[in-house]
Design a protein around this motif. Structure first.
Motif, PDB file in Angstrom:
ATOM      1  N   SER A  49      80.852  55.834   2.832  1.00  0.00           N
ATOM      2  CA  SER A  49      80.885  55.670   1.374  1.00  0.00           C
ATOM      3  C   SER A  49      79.541  55.177   0.854  1.00  0.00           C
ATOM      4  O   SER A  49      79.057  55.635  -0.192  1.00  0.00           O
ATOM      5  CB  SER A  49      81.999  54.699   0.981  1.00  0.00           C
ATOM      6  OG  SER A  49      83.260  55.182   1.381  1.00  0.00           O
ATOM      7  N   ALA A 145      82.061  57.892  -4.372  1.00  0.00           N
ATOM      8  CA  ALA A 145      81.951  56.997  -3.218  1.00  0.00           C
ATOM      9  C   ALA A 145      83.179  56.087  -3.113  1.00  0.00           C
ATOM     10  O   ALA A 145      83.698  55.847  -2.017  1.00  0.00           O
ATOM     11  CB  ALA A 145      80.680  56.163  -3.322  1.00  0.00           C
ATOM     12  N   PHE A 148      86.223  58.060  -1.726  1.00  0.00           N
ATOM     13  CA  PHE A 148      86.129  58.261  -0.284  1.00  0.00           C
ATOM     14  C   PHE A 148      86.390  56.952   0.466  1.00  0.00           C
ATOM     15  O   PHE A 148      86.992  56.970   1.553  1.00  0.00           O
ATOM     16  CB  PHE A 148      84.754  58.816   0.100  1.00  0.00           C
ATOM     17  CG  PHE A 148      84.742  60.303   0.244  1.00  0.00           C
ATOM     18  CD1 PHE A 148      85.023  60.906   1.461  1.00  0.00           C
ATOM     19  CD2 PHE A 148      84.460  61.115  -0.842  1.00  0.00           C
ATOM     20  CE1 PHE A 148      85.018  62.285   1.602  1.00  0.00           C
ATOM     21  CE2 PHE A 148      84.463  62.499  -0.719  1.00  0.00           C
ATOM     22  CZ  PHE A 148      84.736  63.089   0.512  1.00  0.00           C
ATOM     23  N   LEU A 149      85.961  55.829  -0.102  1.00  0.00           N
ATOM     24  CA  LEU A 149      86.184  54.543   0.551  1.00  0.00           C
ATOM     25  C   LEU A 149      87.678  54.270   0.689  1.00  0.00           C
ATOM     26  O   LEU A 149      88.150  53.822   1.746  1.00  0.00           O
ATOM     27  CB  LEU A 149      85.513  53.429  -0.252  1.00  0.00           C
ATOM     28  CG  LEU A 149      85.684  52.004   0.307  1.00  0.00           C
ATOM     29  CD1 LEU A 149      85.050  51.884   1.693  1.00  0.00           C
ATOM     30  CD2 LEU A 149      85.084  50.988  -0.656  1.00  0.00           C
TER      31      LEU A 149
END
Length: 203
Positions: A49, A145, A148-149
């Protein structure tokens, strides 16, 4: 809302499909169990991320200015992946913890993203597909980001759980050794396209 649904679907597919990260996590789960493998799992998820955020905020432009740097990173990545494959293949097949090497750390998992060919493909593809130039670019990159984290933890975690689950059935030293060799082979196979690309660049 359609944008968010598409982004989540992309994140799930990218994170859950086989690749170096998931092979690494599953092998760690088998050899060391879930608890000892949590640091490398967290390192992979947080590291990717963070890498995605940096690429989206302009780090990729450095490679356009210095293309040789990108080639050097590719070569380093291939060598590191091959080294990890060797570590996996040479890992002890026994159940005794003293017979095995130490599990990878959070930092190992985070730094691994920068030499992971699939991570680069996913990161650049995500930036290209889910951001547009303009004033909202930074916001979109941060959203990307962050998504996705959140998504990567359960998706990659499934592979860790599966590796730990296999531990119950691969209690034979020879079977565990063959599993490690198989995972090592898959890791090498994941590097072959990058090796081919490097050969084309230097031929």
């Amino acid at each position: 809302m359609d944008y968010l649904y598409s982004l989540i679907l992309f994140a799930v597919v990218s994170s859950a499909t086989p690749g170096p990260n998931n092979i690494l996590v599953m092998t760690s789960g088998l050899n060391f169990g879930i608890k000892k493998s949590l640091p490398v799992l967290c390192g992979i998820c947080v590291g990717f991320s963070f890498m995605l955020l940096l690429v989206g905020l302009g780090f990729g432009q450095v490679f356009e200015l210095f293309p040789r740097l990108h080639v050097l990173i590719k070569i380093s990545g291939v060598l590191y992946l091959l080294y990890l494959a060797w570590l996996i293949s040479s890992s002890s097949g026994g159940l005794g913890a003293k017979q095995q090497s130490e599990p990878l750390t959070f930092l190992n998992g985070a730094l691994f993203q920068w030499v992971n060919a699939k991570a680069w493909v996913v990161a650049t593809g995500a930036i290209a597909a889910f951001t547009v130039s303009g004033g909202e670019f930074s916001t979109q990159t941060i959203t990307l980001a962050g998504t996705f984290l959140v998504i990567s933890f359960p998706c990659v975690g499934i592979w860790l759980y599966f590796g730990s689950w296999l531990k119950r059935y691969l209690n034979n030293a020879a079977h565990r050794k063959w599993f490690n060799l198989s995972m090592s082979g898959l890791l090498v196979a994941s590097v072959l396209p990058v090796i081919g690309e490097l050969f084309e660049q230097f031929s």
